[in-house]
Write a protein that holds these residues in place. Structure first.
Motif, PDB file in Angstrom:
ATOM      1  N   ASP A  64     -11.590  -4.941   0.866  1.00  0.00           N
ATOM      2  CA  ASP A  64     -10.621  -4.784  -0.216  1.00  0.00           C
ATOM      3  C   ASP A  64     -10.107  -3.345  -0.295  1.00  0.00           C
ATOM      4  O   ASP A  64     -10.850  -2.384  -0.026  1.00  0.00           O
ATOM      5  CB  ASP A  64     -11.258  -5.131  -1.567  1.00  0.00           C
ATOM      6  CG  ASP A  64     -11.393  -6.630  -1.762  1.00  0.00           C
ATOM      7  OD1 ASP A  64     -10.918  -7.389  -0.889  1.00  0.00           O
ATOM      8  OD2 ASP A  64     -11.985  -7.035  -2.782  1.00  0.00           O
ATOM      9  N   VAL A  65      -8.854  -3.215  -0.676  1.00  0.00           N
ATOM     10  CA  VAL A  65      -8.309  -1.908  -1.036  1.00  0.00           C
ATOM     11  C   VAL A  65      -9.024  -1.435  -2.298  1.00  0.00           C
ATOM     12  O   VAL A  65      -9.197  -2.195  -3.246  1.00  0.00           O
ATOM     13  CB  VAL A  65      -6.785  -2.010  -1.277  1.00  0.00           C
ATOM     14  CG1 VAL A  65      -6.254  -0.758  -1.963  1.00  0.00           C
ATOM     15  CG2 VAL A  65      -6.054  -2.253   0.042  1.00  0.00           C
ATOM     16  N   GLU A  66      -9.429  -0.174  -2.317  1.00  0.00           N
ATOM     17  CA  GLU A  66     -10.166   0.359  -3.465  1.00  0.00           C
ATOM     18  C   GLU A  66      -9.242   0.769  -4.611  1.00  0.00           C
ATOM     19  O   GLU A  66      -9.547   0.554  -5.776  1.00  0.00           O
ATOM     20  CB  GLU A  66     -10.990   1.578  -3.028  1.00  0.00           C
ATOM     21  CG  GLU A  66     -12.145   1.267  -2.099  1.00  0.00           C
ATOM     22  CD  GLU A  66     -13.321   0.663  -2.831  1.00  0.00           C
ATOM     23  OE1 GLU A  66     -13.470   0.936  -4.043  1.00  0.00           O
ATOM     24  OE2 GLU A  66     -14.092  -0.085  -2.201  1.00  0.00           O
ATOM     25  N   GLU A  67      -8.103   1.373  -4.263  1.00  0.00           N
ATOM     26  CA  GLU A  67      -7.262   1.932  -5.324  1.00  0.00           C
ATOM     27  C   GLU A  67      -5.832   2.089  -4.822  1.00  0.00           C
ATOM     28  O   GLU A  67      -5.597   2.393  -3.644  1.00  0.00           O
ATOM     29  CB  GLU A  67      -7.812   3.303  -5.742  1.00  0.00           C
ATOM     30  CG  GLU A  67      -7.097   3.939  -6.913  1.00  0.00           C
ATOM     31  CD  GLU A  67      -7.756   5.246  -7.341  1.00  0.00           C
ATOM     32  OE1 GLU A  67      -7.044   6.090  -7.913  1.00  0.00           O
ATOM     33  OE2 GLU A  67      -8.972   5.406  -7.096  1.00  0.00           O
ATOM     34  N   LEU A  68      -4.871   1.868  -5.702  1.00  0.00           N
ATOM     35  CA  LEU A  68      -3.460   2.129  -5.415  1.00  0.00           C
ATOM     36  C   LEU A  68      -3.120   3.513  -5.965  1.00  0.00           C
ATOM     37  O   LEU A  68      -3.284   3.771  -7.155  1.00  0.00           O
ATOM     38  CB  LEU A  68      -2.577   1.062  -6.064  1.00  0.00           C
ATOM     39  CG  LEU A  68      -1.061   1.217  -5.868  1.00  0.00           C
ATOM     40  CD1 LEU A  68      -0.674   0.981  -4.418  1.00  0.00           C
ATOM     41  CD2 LEU A  68      -0.307   0.252  -6.781  1.00  0.00           C
ATOM     42  N   VAL A  69      -2.659   4.399  -5.103  1.00  0.00           N
ATOM     43  CA  VAL A  69      -2.386   5.777  -5.522  1.00  0.00           C
ATOM     44  C   VAL A  69      -1.010   5.910  -6.155  1.00  0.00           C
ATOM     45  O   VAL A  69      -0.831   6.637  -7.139  1.00  0.00           O
ATOM     46  CB  VAL A  69      -2.500   6.736  -4.312  1.00  0.00           C
ATOM     47  CG1 VAL A  69      -2.168   8.173  -4.723  1.00  0.00           C
ATOM     48  CG2 VAL A  69      -3.906   6.669  -3.713  1.00  0.00           C
ATOM     49  N   ASP A  70       0.001   5.220  -5.594  1.00  0.00           N
ATOM     50  CA  ASP A  70       1.385   5.390  -6.038  1.00  0.00           C
ATOM     51  C   ASP A  70       1.921   4.122  -6.698  1.00  0.00           C
ATOM     52  O   ASP A  70       1.719   3.023  -6.192  1.00  0.00           O
ATOM     53  CB  ASP A  70       2.299   5.727  -4.850  1.00  0.00           C
ATOM     54  CG  ASP A  70       1.803   6.918  -4.067  1.00  0.00           C
ATOM     55  OD1 ASP A  70       1.640   7.978  -4.682  1.00  0.00           O
ATOM     56  OD2 ASP A  70       1.581   6.772  -2.850  1.00  0.00           O
ATOM     57  N   GLU A  71       2.624   4.296  -7.804  1.00  0.00           N
ATOM     58  CA  GLU A  71       3.352   3.183  -8.402  1.00  0.00           C
ATOM     59  C   GLU A  71       4.744   3.042  -7.776  1.00  0.00           C
ATOM     60  O   GLU A  71       5.345   1.984  -7.791  1.00  0.00           O
ATOM     61  CB  GLU A  71       3.489   3.390  -9.916  1.00  0.00           C
ATOM     62  CG  GLU A  71       2.156   3.401 -10.659  1.00  0.00           C
ATOM     63  CD  GLU A  71       1.449   2.046 -10.641  1.00  0.00           C
ATOM     64  OE1 GLU A  71       2.133   1.010 -10.504  1.00  0.00           O
ATOM     65  OE2 GLU A  71       0.204   2.043 -10.749  1.00  0.00           O
ATOM     66  N   VAL A  72       5.242   4.156  -7.234  1.00  0.00           N
ATOM     67  CA  VAL A  72       6.531   4.179  -6.541  1.00  0.00           C
ATOM     68  C   VAL A  72       6.269   4.645  -5.124  1.00  0.00           C
ATOM     69  O   VAL A  72       5.503   5.599  -4.913  1.00  0.00           O
ATOM     70  CB  VAL A  72       7.523   5.133  -7.248  1.00  0.00           C
ATOM     71  CG1 VAL A  72       8.836   5.212  -6.476  1.00  0.00           C
ATOM     72  CG2 VAL A  72       7.759   4.694  -8.683  1.00  0.00           C
ATOM     73  N   PRO A  73       6.855   4.009  -4.102  1.00  0.00           N
ATOM     74  CA  PRO A  73       6.581   4.403  -2.711  1.00  0.00           C
ATOM     75  C   PRO A  73       6.855   5.879  -2.463  1.00  0.00           C
ATOM     76  O   PRO A  73       7.892   6.408  -2.884  1.00  0.00           O
ATOM     77  CB  PRO A  73       7.534   3.520  -1.904  1.00  0.00           C
ATOM     78  CG  PRO A  73       7.763   2.322  -2.765  1.00  0.00           C
ATOM     79  CD  PRO A  73       7.741   2.827  -4.175  1.00  0.00           C
TER      80      PRO A  73
END
Length: 822
Positions: A64-73
């Motif tokens: 699994d991906v642990e964390e999303l860093v960006d809300e916008v690319p």
């Protein structure tokens, strides 16, 4: 949903991870994510999203991906495509290409966090009753028991790094501590400072009136008056200084609802010191106007086109660049200008700031991390439409790109010497292809490949034959140093002709540039008793003597040691310093001409930020009479009072074991000759050489590019070198000689077996010209191929087979289109 990601590690493939439900709805292509990779958490870039797994991958294989860093690319589609091309063409990991395209801090750091387990607490109790844990383990456990959690970095402050790492591993295996990973905040954040603004109702004339429940004190009144006069928020530190009050005064006013203190973004502007003076546009001559008209016509077509602007030194190429960029911005497009060296950015950025104001951003490696980040954000947010920078500025996140300028396109500094080994010029061309933009590559001495492309119709050729204002080219004279030796009976640093010319130039109140492309005081230290030359312990080179700090330095790995009083081999007392560098030249010229103000320009004198710009500005103002330096002085500088250029010892460059040696020598001499006579005064160039008959020197003396091209292109055709073949240089490196030798032999064998056509030649393996560098033994294999695609297929197959034999892929470095075989 699943994310295909590129990880910035030395692995040439992408990886698939599962997106948890709370992340999948927000994840977009171009965003950063934190993923488990081995035992670490790493930053990765989403390059594709999939609803289903590939048939060869099972769900149990997926993490699994642990964390999303960006809300916008953070990476746009166009940059994803460009970096994908880089990865494929330059044989580099896609993740590494993406990291190169972004400012420092784009890869989010993670750190280990240590906590003690119940078993660990029990172990402390046993230790206190005499059971056998070491004191260092007890120290760690007691520290964790008291702190609750501690980072491995904090632990390393108290213990040596290797010791701490080993202890953590042992304690985790024993179940006494728990090791987790924590994601640090991204460094891609603006700098903030507290600012203050007035609050309250507006009066009749529209100004704010602070509301106060009791009369203002004298200090509070000063704060109100200052904020009212500015009409906007003021940085807190500035307010305190100008109003002459303490922070407690502002805090009291904030509690009473009179002012608001809030975090405000601070722009770190690397061009803040440049005044925006108005400058009249120079009137273009007929040649320049024709060139500009051709470029503008292609801008109006909104289609990709590449121009080679071949203009003699001083022909006014920069004016064409500026006009072309202005035309792009008038059409609502953005413009990018690449220069080869940081030394050129002060001059160009000053001119562009004058023409384009705050719409200019600058990107190069000498900026602080904060300055680079702020400039990158301004570009990405559309505040800057014109960007100037060195090689990495090719990745500036400009939208609606209209034109890219590559000045001095022949310069080797456009090629990166570490992974990804991309060429800034060629990457700029590929970016323009995708953006349907115009590219102008300019030089007085184009690379053989660029000129050949123009001759064969791959680019549009524009030539500027005359200097601006019809000023004559400098008169170039070669001095045969063999004759100078006969005349004096010993070797001389300066010929009589050069010394006389320097004196005459100074008497006329004019300035001189002296070029020696070798820094330091002496090339190496030699024992006159036993003949030992003191060498670098890590590299197959001698150490260079630097007198300013009395050291011997390796210019490859930066190994440094003090100057020995006696020979380390025979204890001899006679150490001689052989060869000359710019530091020695400066000292000798100071002795010969004590009345001259002399400054030196090389890597040693320009390390401190702003030092290079300061020296060049002093020289431009006339405070300095003479500049002594390396090739940093040969490029792009425009000093109208320089009428003499002297070149010392050009022969070293000709003797290098590299097929481009003659081309580089011709380019360097022609470029440095172009620094003389750029104003209304005639220029003179004196080149000292032991080989005045060599064709690169003869052509440079006559400043005859066409004659040089004809000689050099015949050599390239006969020897199957670019532009007639594609080259791939493979370097196999290892600290163990036998391991490097075996890997090189196996790879060469696999390459020959994989080469299916006679159009591919595999040369080597052979020891590299620098057979040992930074502690590693080096072997080279060279691939020559008429078909680039066939060469790439051969390389792919051979690399896979070599990896299957157990050789470490990290020990094999691949450079496509090498510019140096050293």
């Amino acid at each position: 949903m699943y994310a295909e990601v590129a990880v910035p590690v030395y692995v040439r493939q992408t990886f698939t991870y599962r997106l948890p439900e709370d992340i999948s709805a927000r994840a977009q292509v171009g965003c950063r994510v934190i993923v488990p990779f081995g035992k670490k958490l790493l930053t990765a870039f989403i390059v594709a999203l999939h609803n289903h797994l590939d048939g060869e991958i099972t769900s149990s294989d997926i993490k699994d991906v642990e964390e999303l860093v960006d809300e916008v690319p953070i990476v746009g589609r166009d940059m994803l495509e460009l970096t994908r091309w880089m990865s494929d063409y330059y044989y580099a990991p896609w993740g590494e290409c993406l990291r190169t395209a972004l400012p420092a801090g784009a890869t989010v750091a993670t750190e280990q966090v240590l906590t003690i387990t119940d078993a660990g607490r029990s172990a402390i109790a046993h230790a206190q009753t005499g059971f056998g844990w070491s004191s260092s383990k007890n120290e760690v456990l007691e520290l964790l028991a008291g702190a609750g959690a501690i980072s491995s970095r904090e632990l390393e402050r108290q213990l040596s790094r290797s010791h701490a790492t080993a202890l953590i591993r042992q304690l985790e295996r024993a179940g006494l501590i728990h090791v987790a990973h924590r994601v640090d905040d991204s460094r891609l954040r603006p700098k903030l400072q507290n600012a203050v603004r007035l609050l309250g109702k507006r009066n009749a004339n529209g100004t704010d009136l602070p509301t106060a429940d009791k009369p203002l004190s004298e200090q509070q009144q000063r704060v109100v008056e200052l904020l009212t006069s500015t009409g906007e928020a003021v940085p807190l530190s500035e307010l305190l200084e100008e109003a002459g009050v303490s922070a407690s005064v502002v805090r009291t006013m904030e509690k009473r609802g009179m002012v608001e203190v809030f975090p405000s973004e601070v722009r770190r502007d690397p061009l803040a010191h440049i005044s925006q003076e108005q400058m009249d546009l120079v009137i273009l001559n007929e040649e320049q106007q024709r060139a500009l008209d051709s470029i503008v016509a292609k801008l109006d077509e909104h289609e990709y086109a590449t121009f080679l602007l071949h203009g003699v030194t001083g022909s006014g190429k920069t004016e064409i660049y500026i006009r072309a960029m202005r035309e792009a911005t008038l059409r609502g497009q953005s413009a990018l200008m690449l220069v080869p060296e940081i030394s050129l950015t002060p001059m160009f950025s000053r001119r562009l700031r004058t023409h384009f104001g705050d719409a200019v951003a600058i990107l190069h490696s000498s900026l602080s991390e904060g300055e680079r980040l702020d400039e990158w954000r301004r570009i990405k947010e559309g505040e800057a439409q014109v960007v100037i920078g060195t090689r990495s500025a090719v990745f500036a996140p400009l939208e609606n790109l209209g034109i890219i300028i590559v000045d001095e396109e022949h310069e080797t500094s456009y090629k990166q010497d570490e992974t990804p080994r991309y060429h800034g010029r060629d990457t700029a061309i590929m970016r323009a292809v995708r953006a349907r933009a115009v590219v102008v590559i300019g030089s007085a001495t184009p690379s053989l490949e660029s000129f050949h492309n123009a001759r064969t119709g791959k680019s549009i050729y524009i030539r500027l034959e005359a200097r601006y204002g019809n000023r004559p080219l400098a008169d170039v004279q070669t001095v045969d140093m063999r004759e100078v030796f006969k005349r004096h009976g010993k070797s001389q640093t300066f010929s009589d002709e050069l010394k006389t010319a320097i004196a005459e130039t100074h008497e006329r109140g004019e300035q001189t540039i002296i070029l020696l492309n070798r820094r330091g005081y002496s090339s190496f230290a030699l024992c006159r008793s036993c003949g030992l030359a003191i060498r670098c312990p890590n590299c197959d080179v001698t150490l260079t003597y630097h007198r300013y700090n009395s050291s011997l330095l390796c210019h490859y790995c930066n190994y440094i040691r003090g100057v020995p009083r006696a020979c380390p081999a025979c204890d001899g007392q006679y150490i001689q310093y052989v060869g000359e560098g710019t530091e020695q030249l400066e000292a000798k010229l100071g002795e010969l001409f004590p009345e001259l103000s002399i400054a030196r320009v090389d890597r040693d004198t320009t390390r401190r930020r702003g030092s290079l710009e300061h020296i060049l500005m002093e020289f431009a103002s006339g405070t300095i009479d003479m500049l002594v330096g390396t090739q940093m002085l040969a490029k792009g500088h425009d000093f109208h009072n320089v009428t003499l250029v002297g070149v010392i010892s050009v022969d070293v460059g000709l003797s290098l074991p590299d097929f481009r040696a003659a081309e580089r020598t011709f380019q360097l001499l022609t470029q440095v000759a172009g620094r003389a006579g750029r104003g209304h005064l005639p220029g003179r160039v004196i080149i000292q050489t032991y080989h005045p008959e060599h064709y690169s020197l003869v052509c440079a003396k006559d400043q005859d590019y066409d004659a040089f091209y004809q000689r050099e292109i015949s050599f390239r055709r006969a020897m199957h070198y670019p532009p007639f073949t594609a080259l791939i240089n493979i370097c196999i490196k290892d600290k163990d000689f036998d391991r490097a030798n075996l890997a090189a032999a196996d790879l060469a064998r696999e390459l020959r077996q994989a080469a299916r056509t006679s159009s591919i030649r595999v040369l080597g393996p052979a020891p590299a010209p620098l057979a040992r560098l930074k502690g590693e033994h080096r072997f080279q294999i060279l691939i020559k191929a008429r078909s680039r695609r066939a060469a790439r297929e051969t390389l792919d197959l051979a690399m896979d087979r070599t990896a299957a034999l157990g050789h470490n892929p990290r020990s094999i470095s691949v450079e496509v289109d090498p510019i140096s075989l050293m």
